[in-house]
Scaffold this motif. Structure first.
Motif, short mmCIF file in Angstrom:
data_model
loop_
_atom_site.label_atom_id
_atom_site.label_comp_id
_atom_site.label_asym_id
_atom_site.label_seq_id
_atom_site.Cartn_x
_atom_site.Cartn_y
_atom_site.Cartn_z
N SER A 222 0.86 -1.18 0.00
CA SER A 222 0.00 0.00 0.00
C SER A 222 0.90 1.23 0.00
O SER A 222 1.99 1.21 0.58
CB SER A 222 -0.88 0.00 1.25
OG SER A 222 -0.08 0.12 2.40
N PRO A 245 -7.79 4.44 4.40
CA PRO A 245 -7.59 3.04 4.82
C PRO A 245 -8.60 2.10 4.17
O PRO A 245 -8.27 0.96 3.86
CB PRO A 245 -7.81 3.09 6.34
CG PRO A 245 -7.64 4.51 6.73
CD PRO A 245 -7.99 5.34 5.54
N ASP A 246 -9.82 2.59 3.96
CA ASP A 246 -10.83 1.71 3.37
C ASP A 246 -10.49 1.36 1.93
O ASP A 246 -10.67 0.21 1.51
CB ASP A 246 -12.21 2.37 3.44
CG ASP A 246 -12.76 2.37 4.87
OD1 ASP A 246 -12.15 1.69 5.72
OD2 ASP A 246 -13.76 3.04 5.12
N LEU A 248 -7.50 1.31 0.65
CA LEU A 248 -6.34 0.41 0.70
C LEU A 248 -6.79 -1.02 1.04
O LEU A 248 -6.29 -1.99 0.47
CB LEU A 248 -5.33 0.91 1.74
CG LEU A 248 -4.69 2.28 1.42
CD1 LEU A 248 -3.78 2.73 2.55
CD2 LEU A 248 -3.91 2.22 0.11
N ALA A 249 -7.76 -1.13 1.96
CA ALA A 249 -8.25 -2.46 2.31
C ALA A 249 -8.95 -3.11 1.11
O ALA A 249 -8.76 -4.30 0.83
CB ALA A 249 -9.21 -2.35 3.49
N ASP A 250 -9.74 -2.32 0.39
CA ASP A 250 -10.42 -2.84 -0.81
C ASP A 250 -9.40 -3.39 -1.81
O ASP A 250 -9.55 -4.47 -2.36
CB ASP A 250 -11.23 -1.73 -1.50
CG ASP A 250 -12.48 -1.38 -0.72
OD1 ASP A 250 -12.90 -2.18 0.13
OD2 ASP A 250 -13.04 -0.29 -0.97
N GLU A 253 -7.81 -6.67 -0.71
CA GLU A 253 -8.72 -7.81 -0.89
C GLU A 253 -8.82 -8.19 -2.36
O GLU A 253 -8.86 -9.36 -2.73
CB GLU A 253 -10.11 -7.47 -0.32
CG GLU A 253 -10.09 -7.46 1.20
CD GLU A 253 -11.39 -6.93 1.82
OE1 GLU A 253 -12.32 -6.59 1.05
OE2 GLU A 253 -11.44 -6.85 3.06
N LEU A 402 -5.04 -7.62 7.23
CA LEU A 402 -5.23 -6.18 7.14
C LEU A 402 -5.18 -5.51 8.51
O LEU A 402 -5.00 -4.30 8.62
CB LEU A 402 -6.57 -5.87 6.46
CG LEU A 402 -6.54 -5.96 4.94
CD1 LEU A 402 -7.94 -6.02 4.36
CD2 LEU A 402 -5.77 -4.78 4.35
N ARG B 542 -11.61 4.25 15.12
CA ARG B 542 -12.18 2.99 14.65
C ARG B 542 -11.53 1.83 15.38
O ARG B 542 -10.35 1.84 15.68
CB ARG B 542 -11.98 2.87 13.14
CG ARG B 542 -12.79 3.94 12.39
CD ARG B 542 -12.39 4.03 10.95
NE ARG B 542 -12.86 2.90 10.17
CZ ARG B 542 -12.73 2.83 8.84
NH1 ARG B 542 -12.16 3.81 8.18
NH2 ARG B 542 -13.17 1.77 8.20
N ARG B 564 -17.51 2.81 12.14
CA ARG B 564 -17.29 1.60 11.34
C ARG B 564 -16.02 0.90 11.79
O ARG B 564 -15.09 1.51 12.30
CB ARG B 564 -17.21 1.97 9.87
CG ARG B 564 -18.61 2.33 9.31
CD ARG B 564 -18.55 2.68 7.86
NE ARG B 564 -17.62 3.76 7.64
CZ ARG B 564 -16.63 3.74 6.73
NH1 ARG B 564 -16.45 2.69 5.97
NH2 ARG B 564 -15.83 4.76 6.59
N ARG B 567 -10.61 -1.28 9.08
CA ARG B 567 -10.36 -2.40 8.15
C ARG B 567 -8.88 -2.60 7.91
O ARG B 567 -8.46 -3.69 7.52
CB ARG B 567 -11.07 -2.13 6.83
CG ARG B 567 -12.58 -2.27 6.95
CD ARG B 567 -13.24 -2.10 5.61
NE ARG B 567 -12.70 -3.00 4.61
CZ ARG B 567 -12.70 -2.77 3.32
NH1 ARG B 567 -13.22 -1.66 2.85
NH2 ARG B 567 -12.19 -3.64 2.47
N LYS B 568 -8.10 -1.54 8.03
CA LYS B 568 -6.68 -1.72 7.74
C LYS B 568 -5.84 -1.09 8.84
O LYS B 568 -5.97 0.08 9.15
CB LYS B 568 -6.33 -1.06 6.40
CG LYS B 568 -4.86 -1.22 6.04
CD LYS B 568 -4.52 -0.61 4.71
CE LYS B 568 -3.04 -0.75 4.40
NZ LYS B 568 -2.19 0.05 5.28
N ASP B 569 -5.02 -1.91 9.44
CA ASP B 569 -4.06 -1.43 10.44
C ASP B 569 -2.85 -2.33 10.32
O ASP B 569 -2.62 -3.22 11.12
CB ASP B 569 -4.68 -1.50 11.84
CG ASP B 569 -3.75 -0.91 12.89
OD1 ASP B 569 -2.60 -0.54 12.55
OD2 ASP B 569 -4.17 -0.84 14.06
N VAL B 570 -2.11 -2.13 9.25
CA VAL B 570 -0.91 -2.94 9.03
C VAL B 570 0.04 -2.14 8.15
O VAL B 570 -0.38 -1.48 7.20
CB VAL B 570 -1.27 -4.30 8.39
CG1 VAL B 570 -1.94 -4.12 7.04
CG2 VAL B 570 -0.04 -5.18 8.24
N ALA B 572 2.79 -1.96 5.33
CA ALA B 572 3.02 -2.84 4.19
C ALA B 572 4.38 -3.51 4.27
O ALA B 572 4.53 -4.68 3.98
CB ALA B 572 2.88 -2.05 2.90
#
Lengths: 416, 627
Positions: A222, A245-246, A248-250, A253, A402, B542, B564, B567-570, B572
């Motif tokens: 990312s 972040p959303d 990037l998550a999409d 996946e 993620l 979040r 919400r 969804r991402k906490d990493v 790369a």
């Protein structure tokens, strides 16, 4: 190499390490990283230890830098006189292929002479797609390189423009194909997702072209907006939108879905290898993640020596070199270590690193003692694979990957 | 200014305290708005009566504060004895009694007024009268005090003495030319004020032979001397070494010292009828020497106390919590110390799931709350977080039981039959062009118009009855902003009323967060719920799972927002050169996690609580909800 060096204690001028670690080096697998800090130009997102000719002036001369690298190898041998032959070598940058191929050959040869090179050693160099030629590739093979890693980043021209990459989208794919034809069994393409202006379709095309290039390995990162880069300034001024972040998550996946459907298996959070290609996983990087020993040669490079696992109180040492080629060469010319700082790792730090690196691997992390209920909760929430857990290992699902950093923090908390 | 040695207005051999005939005593106070020049006038009076040298008198208020600091004692002049020769050539004693100038201290003001027979009404000739001044003036008139109207700052270019003299005359009910015009700064007209006090203010009346009765009008804790009690003797005499009896508490104490202030404390053998002075008994806590109480002699006690004594009654409550939980013992110590000097402050420990250990404190009003909080932070170096202030509710449930609710989290859960809330009578003085804006504001705060009077063609007095709860948050700020700072406000508690109130709870992932519960009017519940839920959605980071934020009345959800799931906490990349940096980041994050408050499984940064509490208005104006 990330831009900022950590704060640590000063390293001794002779580069000496505690005797226990030096002795233990005989018993642990050893890898070598060689940093080539030169680039033709700087990319807008990059904060690595790298210099353009304009920035370096006379210090940009390649010959003296390579000479300094060879001196560091001799110093390393004095510090750890007894090691197994190198299991892997990785030449990174910067842009290693800015060097004449003979210089890369010379570096590898010197490593071989100084430390020995295992018969099946993995020897990788990063390469620049726009300057690679069949002759150069042929010479790399001859010199003993077994693997090529190419920066592709994106198949979309407007994304490359945002990243200020100099190559065109087709060049990376063609370079990868050229490397395959030249006889490299192992070729990697790097991709970056989530850049400003990138669409789902752009990303899909990047993935398709990568797989279509016939490579057996793919790294997808990312976009990280590092402070101090041109990209960061553009985002701050509102000229570009930071990735959310959303999104990037999409994208992640999307990558996992496409790659797993096309014969690639993830083996680390950001890395996929072809299932049907033996040895496709990058052994050099696995050495980092497994806590092996490695020596990083060159500016800004990090090194790590760990205690033999049989030792009572585990300890390890990590150090990092000065960033500027001029300082680096000057120290070695004076017979000193180029290390800028170092840290001695105790059991606590080693354990933290073990968790944070192990949880990123598809091979998984053995469930830490006392964390069975955490593990069960994670399985219930779809963060780890039930199959892995049945074997006592924490293997992250896509959702878990993620959130890997958050999960490591959970593991670092006292068990409740 | 010069005075002849024996003419009118000059210093005279002073009358001895304890032996001054009541006919030569005048007790007065000064009623003025803050910055209308009360301190300057008082200093000027000290100067021309010779109590302070002219040079000392010019040293302003701040200098006095410095002296206080240097000596580490309080020399606030609650009452100063001024010798002055009248136009009749006779020596007089003028006791100038200070009055607290704050809206929350109406009761204390009323006791100071009760110690006087007259009041100087001091009004800035460039600004006219303000609401608090008017309220105190009415209080003085109700106490039958003689009013000496004075316009100050007539030397200012912006002064409009004719206009404001007419306004003041209209309010006091005197002739325009009876309004004195002075400049406390230059001293012009000040001797005339003293003469007028002697001529118009009645001498004290009292029975010297009767059992002693003295009114406590102030009580101050001094670190060196214990409580210093300021009294006005009504009947009889108080003499050193006598045993006195506090008529409300029935406590007896020995009079270790009696004296007068001039301007330093001067011990005297006794204080007689009409005299004003101080006494020291060695008690360490002002609650043992309460403002408004009557002092009599233990050996020959009066049978009836002076009228008007009231126990201080806290009207506004808020939870005070140390930002750093380990400061809790420090907060307790600080409150204990403050209470020595503040009979109205009450507190008891409370625990909040969100904020930890703290105290639920009761105050006379908003200003009192602010003063206490500021003193705790400044004098005791505490960082505090305060819950939204609330008033006291009387809640009756259907089985007939009644609860006094000072904390929304104590609101009874059963079927509520009736709720009573305190109401206030508010007086707003403002230029008449803002009438519309003021009425709109008061109306939106459930106000009932009580009446309106023009003080002059441009200035109006508007009276409203309002629920106290509607002004405890930002009413005064709103009033100021809607009138460009021109309106002034005064209020006093005026009983209670039944109201349609509900308790709104905020739930985070199904867990109620006690610090956010509020009792609000039914029609405003929705606005409050939506406002707080929206704010919290922005403030709560979040989590690994979705976090619903609900506002609910009982089990009925009236507003809902969702944080919400993260969804991402990493990161790369994690290669050789990244490991140290990343490990250090994790270690730092782990430290940060310790400062998180857990609400169930939800991690909430303390900053989020602070931001949400400081930005919410339980009495939010529903027609103009903030976004």
């Amino acid at each position: 190499m990330p831009g900022q060096l950590p704060l640590g204690e000063p390293a001794p001028p002779d580069g000496r390490v505690p005797q226990g670690l030096s002795q233990a080096a005989a018993l642990r697998p050893l890898s070598a990283y060689v940093h080539i800090p030169f680039c033709a130009s700087r990319c807008g997102y990059c904060d690595f230890t790298t210099y353009t000719p304009a920035e370096l002036g006379e210090h940009g001369a390649h010959q003296p830098y390579v000479q300094a690298l060879l001196q560091e190898m001799l110093l390393a041998r004095r510090v750890v006189p007894d090691t197994p032959p190198l299991q892997s070598v990785f030449v990174g940058g910067g842009t290693p292929t800015l060097l004449p191929v003979a210089q890369l050959g010379r570096i590898l040869e010197h490593l071989r002479q100084t430390f020995g090179l295992a018969a099946d050693a993995e020897v990788t160099t990063e390469a620049n797609p726009e300057t690679l030629t069949p002759a150069y590739l042929e010479a790399l093979l001859q010199a003993g390189f077994t693997r090529i890693s190419l920066g592709m980043q994106s198949a979309a021209p407007h994304v490359l423009a945002v990243l200020q990459r100099q190559h065109t989208p087709g060049q990376a794919v063609r370079a990868a194909q050229m490397a395959r034809q030249a006889g490299f069994a192992h070729v990697n393409l790097d991709l970056i997702y989530g850049s400003p202006g990138e669409s789902d379709t752009d990303w899909q095309r990047s993935l398709e072209q990568t797989v279509g290039a016939g490579v057996d390995h793919l790294s997808a990162y990312s976009l990280i907006v590092e402070p101090g880069t041109r990209l960061a300034a553009q985002i701050r001024r509102g000229e570009l939108a930071a990735p959310t972040p959303d999104v990037l998550a999409d994208r992640y996946e999307q990558a996992e879905k496409f790659l797993s459907a096309n014969g690639f298996l993830w083996y680390e959070v950001s890395n996929w290898a072809r299932e049907d290609s033996p040895g496709a996983q990058c052994r050099h990087n696995l050495a980092y993640w497994r806590g092996d020993n490695w020596w990083g040669f060159g500016t800004g490079a990090h090194s790590h020596l760990g205690q033999a696992p049989s030792a009572g109180q585990p300890s390890a040492l990590r150090w990092w070199n000065v960033r500027h080629p001029r300082d680096y060469a000057a120290r070695l010319a004076a017979g000193h270590s180029p290390a800028a700082g170092r840290e001695l790792l105790g059991p606590g730090e080693i354990s933290t690193e073990h968790l944070m690196l192990g949880l990123r691997l598809a091979s998984g992390l053995p469930v830490p003692p006392g964390r069975d209920s955490t593990a069960a909760r994670w399985a219930g929430e779809g963060l780890v694979e039930p199959a892995g857990l049945a074997e006592g290992r924490l293997v992250l699902t896509v959702r878990g990957r993620l959130l890997a950093d958050a999960l490591v923090r959970d593991l670092l908390d006292e068990p409740s | 200014m010069s005075h002849s040695s024996n003419g009118p207005g000059s210093r005279q051999p002073s009358l001895d305290p304890g032996h001054s005939p009541a006919s030569r005593i005048r007790n007065f106070c000064i009623i003025a708005h803050i910055d209308h020049g009360k301190s300057t006038l008082a200093d000027r009076m000290l100067g021309i009566t010779g109590v302070l040298s002219e040079r000392q008198a010019r040293a302003q208020y701040l200098d006095r504060m410095d002296i206080e600091r240097e000596r580490g004692i309080t020399i606030k002049s609650q009452a100063v004895r001024l010798p002055w020769t009248g136009l009749d050539g006779q020596p007089y004693v003028l006791n100038m009694i200070d009055t607290p100038g704050h809206v929350d201290f109406t009761y204390e003001v009323s006791r100071s007024l009760a110690a006087c027979e007259g009041a100087v009404l001091l009004v800035d000739a460039a600004q006219g009268i303000e609401a608090q001044t008017l309220a105190n003036l009415y209080l003085a008139m109700e106490n039958d005090l003689t009013i000496v109207p004075v316009l100050n700052k007539i030397d200012l270019p912006a002064a409009q003495p004719d206009k404001y003299a007419a306004e003041v005359a209209g309010i006091v009910g005197c002739e325009v030319d009876e309004v004195l015009r002075v400049s406390a700064k230059t001293g012009q007209g000040v001797p005339e004020v003293l003469h007028r006090i002697i001529q118009q203010v009645p001498a004290p009346t009292g029975v010297a032979q009767a059992p002693a009765r003295a009114l406590i009008f102030d009580s101050v804790y001094d670190a060196y001397r214990g409580v210093v009690t300021y009294v006005r003797v009504v009947d009889g005499t108080l003499t050193q070494r006598q045993r006195i009896l506090m008529m409300s508490t029935k406590a007896t104490h020995e009079l270790l010292e009696v004296g007068v202030i001039s301007p330093e404390p001067v011990p005297v053998p006794s204080l007689g009828v009409g005299e004003v002075g101080y006494l020291i008994t060695g008690v360490k806590d002002v609650r043992q020497s309460r403002v408004g109480d009557t002092i009599t002699l233990a050996s020959a006690a009066a049978t009836t106390a002076l009228t008007g004594y009231k126990d201080p009654k806290p009207m506004v409550f808020a939870g005070l919590y140390p930002l750093d939980g380990s400061d809790f013992p420090l907060l307790r110590e600080a409150l204990d110390k403050l209470q020595l000097n503040d009979a109205a402050l009450v507190y008891e420990p409370e625990t909040s799931a969100a904020l930890g250990f703290g105290y639920r404190c009761g105050f006379l009003g908003l200003l009192h709350l602010e003063i206490v909080r500021e003193r705790l932070e400044r004098e005791f170096n505490l960082d505090l977080i305060s819950t939204a202030p609330n008033v006291v509710y009387r809640v009756q449930v259907e089985d007939g039981r009644e609860f006094i609710v000072t904390n929304p989290s104590e609101f009874p859960t059963g079927k509520v039959a009736q709720i009573h809330e305190p109401v206030i009578r508010a007086t707003v003085l403002s230029p008449s062009e803002y009438i519309g804006a003021i009425m709109e504001l008061c109306q939106s705060r459930r106000g009932t118009l009580g009446g309106m009077d023009y003080l002059s063609p441009e200035r109006v007095e508007i009276r409203y009855t309002l629920p106290l709860a509607e002004i405890v948050y930002d009413f005064f700020d709103q009033l100021k902003s809607k009138t460009r700072g021109f309106a002034s406000l005064d209020y006093e508690i005026d009983g209670e009323q039944q109201a349609d109130l509900v308790k709104v709870d905020i739930l985070l992932h199904g867990e109620p967060v006690d610090a956010f519960s509020a009792i609000v009017h039914k029609e405003k519940a929705y606005a409050y719920g939506v406002q707080l839920a929206t704010r919290l959605r922005e403030l709560i980071p979040r989590q690994q799972f979705e976090v619903p934020i609900q506002a609910a009345i009982g089990s009925r959800v009236i507003a809902r927002e969702t944080v919400r799931a993260m969804r991402k906490d990493v990161l790369a990349k994690c290669y050789g050169g990244d490991i140290t940096r990343k490990r250090k980041l994790l270690e730092k994050q782990k430290e940060g996690k310790k400062r998180m408050k857990m609400v169930g499984r939800v991690e909430v940064p303390q900053e989020a609580f602070i931001a949400a509490l400081s930005a919410t208005r339980p009495a939010a104006d529903s027609s103009k909800g903030e976004k």
